[in-house]
Design an enzyme around this catalytic site. Structure first.
Site, mmCIF file in Angstrom:
data_model
loop_
_atom_site.group_PDB
_atom_site.id
_atom_site.type_symbol
_atom_site.label_atom_id
_atom_site.label_comp_id
_atom_site.label_asym_id
_atom_site.label_seq_id
_atom_site.Cartn_x
_atom_site.Cartn_y
_atom_site.Cartn_z
ATOM 1 N N ARG A 49 -127.745 11.773 37.758
ATOM 2 C CA ARG A 49 -127.961 13.124 38.295
ATOM 3 C C ARG A 49 -127.806 14.171 37.181
ATOM 4 O O ARG A 49 -128.541 15.169 37.140
ATOM 5 C CB ARG A 49 -126.988 13.421 39.439
ATOM 6 C CG ARG A 49 -125.530 13.387 39.048
ATOM 7 C CD ARG A 49 -124.610 13.939 40.126
ATOM 8 N NE ARG A 49 -123.205 13.744 39.752
ATOM 9 C CZ ARG A 49 -122.212 14.482 40.217
ATOM 10 N NH1 ARG A 49 -122.451 15.447 41.082
ATOM 11 N NH2 ARG A 49 -120.968 14.235 39.857
ATOM 12 N N SER A 76 -123.792 19.878 42.580
ATOM 13 C CA SER A 76 -123.687 18.433 42.780
ATOM 14 C C SER A 76 -124.987 17.713 42.458
ATOM 15 O O SER A 76 -124.977 16.591 41.935
ATOM 16 C CB SER A 76 -123.276 18.145 44.228
ATOM 17 O OG SER A 76 -121.980 18.620 44.495
ATOM 18 N N GLU A 103 -131.892 20.830 55.512
ATOM 19 C CA GLU A 103 -132.730 19.932 54.739
ATOM 20 C C GLU A 103 -134.165 19.860 55.262
ATOM 21 O O GLU A 103 -135.117 19.818 54.475
ATOM 22 C CB GLU A 103 -132.115 18.527 54.697
ATOM 23 C CG GLU A 103 -130.867 18.416 53.842
ATOM 24 C CD GLU A 103 -129.597 18.850 54.559
ATOM 25 O OE1 GLU A 103 -129.701 19.249 55.747
ATOM 26 O OE2 GLU A 103 -128.518 18.794 53.944
ATOM 27 N N PHE A 129 -128.563 12.547 53.204
ATOM 28 C CA PHE A 129 -129.169 13.605 53.999
ATOM 29 C C PHE A 129 -130.696 13.591 53.957
ATOM 30 O O PHE A 129 -131.336 14.462 54.559
ATOM 31 C CB PHE A 129 -128.643 14.972 53.549
ATOM 32 C CG PHE A 129 -127.150 15.120 53.682
ATOM 33 C CD1 PHE A 129 -126.483 14.591 54.774
ATOM 34 C CD2 PHE A 129 -126.418 15.782 52.707
ATOM 35 C CE1 PHE A 129 -125.102 14.707 54.894
ATOM 36 C CE2 PHE A 129 -125.037 15.916 52.821
ATOM 37 C CZ PHE A 129 -124.377 15.377 53.920
ATOM 38 N N HIS A 153 -125.986 11.043 44.604
ATOM 39 C CA HIS A 153 -124.930 10.352 45.342
ATOM 40 C C HIS A 153 -125.558 9.186 46.106
ATOM 41 O O HIS A 153 -125.537 9.127 47.323
ATOM 42 C CB HIS A 153 -124.197 11.318 46.265
ATOM 43 C CG HIS A 153 -123.478 12.414 45.534
ATOM 44 N ND1 HIS A 153 -124.132 13.305 44.708
ATOM 45 C CD2 HIS A 153 -122.155 12.753 45.502
ATOM 46 C CE1 HIS A 153 -123.250 14.152 44.197
ATOM 47 N NE2 HIS A 153 -122.041 13.833 44.639
ATOM 48 N N ASP A 161 -115.588 9.925 49.527
ATOM 49 C CA ASP A 161 -116.244 10.624 50.641
ATOM 50 C C ASP A 161 -116.493 9.680 51.814
ATOM 51 O O ASP A 161 -116.660 10.123 52.948
ATOM 52 C CB ASP A 161 -117.568 11.247 50.191
ATOM 53 C CG ASP A 161 -117.344 12.500 49.361
ATOM 54 O OD1 ASP A 161 -116.196 12.958 49.297
ATOM 55 O OD2 ASP A 161 -118.319 13.019 48.793
ATOM 56 N N HIS A 165 -120.914 9.524 54.120
ATOM 57 C CA HIS A 165 -121.744 10.054 53.044
ATOM 58 C C HIS A 165 -122.355 8.954 52.164
ATOM 59 O O HIS A 165 -123.112 9.262 51.241
ATOM 60 C CB HIS A 165 -120.933 10.994 52.153
ATOM 61 C CG HIS A 165 -120.700 12.342 52.757
ATOM 62 N ND1 HIS A 165 -120.089 12.508 53.978
ATOM 63 C CD2 HIS A 165 -121.018 13.589 52.316
ATOM 64 C CE1 HIS A 165 -120.024 13.803 54.260
ATOM 65 N NE2 HIS A 165 -120.585 14.474 53.273
#
Length: 360
Positions: A49, A76, A103, A129, A153, A161, A165
């Site tokens: 990322r 993030s 989203e 998500f 993630h 988390d 998640h």
């Protein structure tokens, strides 16, 4: 009417008109690829990322049509364009959009931006998500619009988390959307090439699936990723030439694991090959000769490694192959503890491989 207005501006705003025509024609600026950063095995470990954020900012300096943002996760997702003012009614030229925690709306807005023909949108959120924006992703694929999705993630290794998640079925679900190219790069070098491909696409959307945790920059990807990522899968390393006795296949953070396990297995007089398979769609689109060169039909002992649902992997491992994957939800714990618990360690992979391919 707008075309008439554009024609009237041609004599006064030559550069602006030429720029708009370039974008509408789907051409990228000359030399845009020169902006892409280089990584090497001498560099410190870096999350994909974070590597993506470096590539995005390098591209933004060369591609004025690049515009986007995230669902309130800019830090993030590493999707901030440094030095850019956010879009607002007072700043309509702003290239960064604060979409908010919505989203589906973000994905739908990105589709509209792409349909203009003048903008190349990117949007970011956690991979878990992606479910919320799936209808918009599906429509982007159906319409052939070049939206770039930055999904970070990407696995249980996001850690504490926990399972709410931690994505399990999201990766194979994205791979199931026709026209969407999904890429899960192994390290910073593969991330650069994934962005190269995403930026150059005009006929559909691209999903970049990226790690939260830092990953080593592999010497092997620095040498082979440019050609290999574009083809969806490639031979990253092999202990000896010729038909292997065992093939380890992996994506993302599990590629480094496959390399370590492969080297240990090769010490036992096996011919071991490690294949990085960042994109199922791109690999499936290659000619049979390439696919067979990477995955020789004569080698049926194949072990895939991916921290997600195993759905879809049997196409590549075959009836006699196996998959180290997740058949249930994750757990809340440090990434190292999760790796040990769910069998994503060198020792666990070697043990599984030895059962699949006993000593010759």
């Amino acid at each position: 009417a707008w075309r008439e207005r554009l024609a009237g501006l041609a004599g006064e705003e030559v550069a602006a008109v030429a720029e708009l025509e370039r974008r509408l024609a789907g051409r990228l600026p000359d030399g845009w690829q020169e902006a892409l950063p280089d990584f090497s095995a001498a560099d410190p470990a870096i999350a994909t990322r974070a590597a993506s954020g470096k590539v995005l900012n390098a591209l933004a300096a060369r591609l004025p049509e690049l515009v986007g943002g995230s669902a309130d996760l800019s830090e993030s997702n590493s999707t901030l364009i440094k030095g850019e003012e956010p879009f607002s009614p007072e700043r309509p030229a702003g290239r960064y959009v604060h979409f908010g925690v919505r989203e589906h709306a973000m994905g739908a807005i990105a589709n509209g931006l792409a349909l203009s023909g003048a903008l190349r949108p990117f949007v970011g959120t956690f991979l878990i998500f992606s479910d919320y924006m799936r209808p918009a992703i599906r429509l982007a694929a159906l319409m052939g619009q070049p939206v770039v999705y930055v999904f970070t993630h990407d696995s249980i290794f996001l850690g504490e988390d926990g399972p709410t998640h931690q994505p399990i079925g999201q990766l194979p679900a994205l791979r199931a959307i026709p026209g969407l190219v999904t890429l899960r790069p192994a390290d910073a070098c593969e991330t650069v090439q994934a962005w190269r491909l995403a930026a150059g696409r005009r006929d559909g959307p691209t999903a970049l699936v990226l790690s939260r945790q830092k990953l080593p920059v592999l010497a092997e990807t620095a040498e082979r990723a440019r050609q290999g990522v574009a083809r969806g899968g490639y031979v990253l390393w092999e202990s000896a030439p010729g038909t292997p006795d065992l093939i380890l296949l992996a994506t993302g953070s599990e590629v480094a694991l496959a390399l370590d396990a492969g080297r240990q297995l090769a010490a036992g007089d096996r011919r071991v090959r490690v294949v990085s398979l960042p994109s199922f769609e791109l690999f499936a689109a290659q000619e049979a000769a390439w696919r067979d060169a990477v995955l020789p039909p004569a080698c049926r002992r194949r072990l895939a490694i991916e921290a997600a649902s195993p759905f879809g992997w049997h196409r590549w491992v075959g009836a006699e192959g196996e998959v180290v994957a997740l058949d249930g939800f994750g757990a809340s714990a440090p990434a190292e503890d999760l790796a040990a618990h769910f069998g994503f360690t060198v020792e666990a992979v070697v043990e599984r491989a030895l059962r699949l391919a006993p000593a010759p």
